[in-house]
Design an enzyme around this catalytic site. Sequence first.
Site, PDB file in Angstrom:
ATOM      1  N   GLU A 164     -11.550   0.955  -3.071  1.00  0.00           N
ATOM      2  CA  GLU A 164     -10.844   1.312  -1.835  1.00  0.00           C
ATOM      3  C   GLU A 164      -9.580   2.081  -2.197  1.00  0.00           C
ATOM      4  O   GLU A 164      -9.307   2.381  -3.360  1.00  0.00           O
ATOM      5  CB  GLU A 164     -10.503   0.049  -1.045  1.00  0.00           C
ATOM      6  CG  GLU A 164      -9.631  -0.931  -1.821  1.00  0.00           C
ATOM      7  CD  GLU A 164      -9.347  -2.227  -1.080  1.00  0.00           C
ATOM      8  OE1 GLU A 164      -9.470  -2.249   0.163  1.00  0.00           O
ATOM      9  OE2 GLU A 164      -9.005  -3.219  -1.733  1.00  0.00           O
ATOM     10  N   ASP A 167       0.806  -1.225   0.000  1.00  0.00           N
ATOM     11  CA  ASP A 167       0.000   0.000   0.000  1.00  0.00           C
ATOM     12  C   ASP A 167       0.842   1.280   0.000  1.00  0.00           C
ATOM     13  O   ASP A 167       0.662   2.155   0.860  1.00  0.00           O
ATOM     14  CB  ASP A 167      -0.925   0.024   1.222  1.00  0.00           C
ATOM     15  CG  ASP A 167      -1.694  -1.267   1.407  1.00  0.00           C
ATOM     16  OD1 ASP A 167      -2.049  -1.891   0.397  1.00  0.00           O
ATOM     17  OD2 ASP A 167      -1.945  -1.656   2.567  1.00  0.00           O
TER      18      ASP A 167
END
Length: 538
Positions: free
Chosen positions: A187, A14
């Site tokens: 997301e 991420d």
Amino acid sequence: MKITNPVLTGFYADPSMLRVGDTYYIANSTFDWWPGVQLHESKDMVHWMPLSGAIGETRLADLRGNPSSGGVWAPDLSYADGLFWLVFSDVKIVNGAFKDVTNYLITAEDIHGPWSDPIRLNGVGFDASLFHDDDGRKYLVQQTWDHREYKHAFHGITLTEYDPVAKCMLPETARTIWNGTDVKLVEGPHLYKVNGWYYLFCAEGGTVWTHQESVARSRTLDAMSFEGAPNNPFITNFDTPRSPLQKQGHGALVDTPSGEWYYASLCARPWHHETESVSDPRGWCTLGRETSIQKVEWDENGWPYVVGGHGGQLEVEAPKDAIETPPVPRDQHDDFESDKLDLRWNTLRVPFGPEMGSVGGGSLRLNGQGSLCNLFDLSLVARRWQAFDFDAETAVSFNPKTYQAMAGLTNYYNDSHWSWVFVTYDEDRKIRVIEVAQCDRGVYTSFLRENAVPVPEDVERVWLRTKVRTQWYTYEYSFDGADWHELPVRLDAKILSDDYVNQTYGGFFTGAFVGLAAVDYSGYGEVATFDHFDYREL
């Protein structure tokens, strides 16, 4: 110069990439590992220098008892008004209908800290990022969670204004700006303003083989004003199953001083057993989700695209204005002379401290606490696997008087998936022994049992080594550090992969670690002393 992907090998998921002046920064998720939010810096995007974790004090996050792969999700690093702004989620539930989460904001004038006390933002959903508009207003952009079983759990991207003076959210301004594509699971949003357009980059498809990044844009920040790109997905490997890079998506866009564009995203590199198909299963990613960087250009209609196609490339041209950054070796030798742990060491949920042990003067001393299944009191110091093939070695002095006390060398994924070679006590033979055990989906197996290797009474230190060879790994021991003996246990490395854990558990977001541990669940705190650690890639 060439960027070789992945640029951050091992568990670096991420990525949030940022440029300030001529320096680039990456912040990565750390989940239940401490310190929270791993930081790196570079001036060329090719070589990255590790910095200390941003969340290094318990005043910034309380992770004790968090479930495996809970904790710090998807940090967002930005820079405005002379400050670094870091938004992160602390997720307390990873399985089931709910994702109890609190999003926090901390700031610092210097990337090295000190960081301000955390400001609690909200719990609307995870993967929150902060957008600084050119009119001075600030907005939190985030995934939105819906627990209702008759709705999709990923309930669009919510935008909410943040008041930097009052240091609070303005919930009355909240609106959904995009629901994503029909791939669902939208997301990881990041918002940018380029040439008068607001560009929204979002991950979709889940952080598995179907993962992708999609792009939408709008002239305003009004509700449901964003339009998806006609060339979506921006990046994916769902349709490139033979690419060495898989799962790309969930990342951040950055420009260079001279106007080039790059995109950092998570990726993974699967391997297969010889008996397995190369497509089903697609493979086992024991190094976890890593970080890749791709070159980005813009088409005539103002939409971004990945140079070389949406599957990405292993080698990417470095920025033309790159300033060479020295490479950082991944091999590690630690003789524990310093009274502080090396930056490459990590603990679980809490920082290293007196309850766990002490370091310095040529040894790491670990106080035996809970088992390797423990979410609260655990004496484990570990570093990431960063290569498919490596050796790791240590030597331990340990004199237990109960089988409930153990100390040794571990390969660890989470509280339900790990193995280790360790010294313990055999009460029947009344001697110290060396044993190998594995926890696979919570099922514990002792491999040597009555054949556990006796430790001679005159031996103070026991040398322990693991040899990891992509698909399999083994353990060895020595009583003098020169004459080594392989133990008759060969373990399947796939058990330490996201892909294996994902088959039975919703928290599968980290990667394999190798490290040192001491257990004494009798509660008497037997101390294990380690005098060195070596990690050597092949």
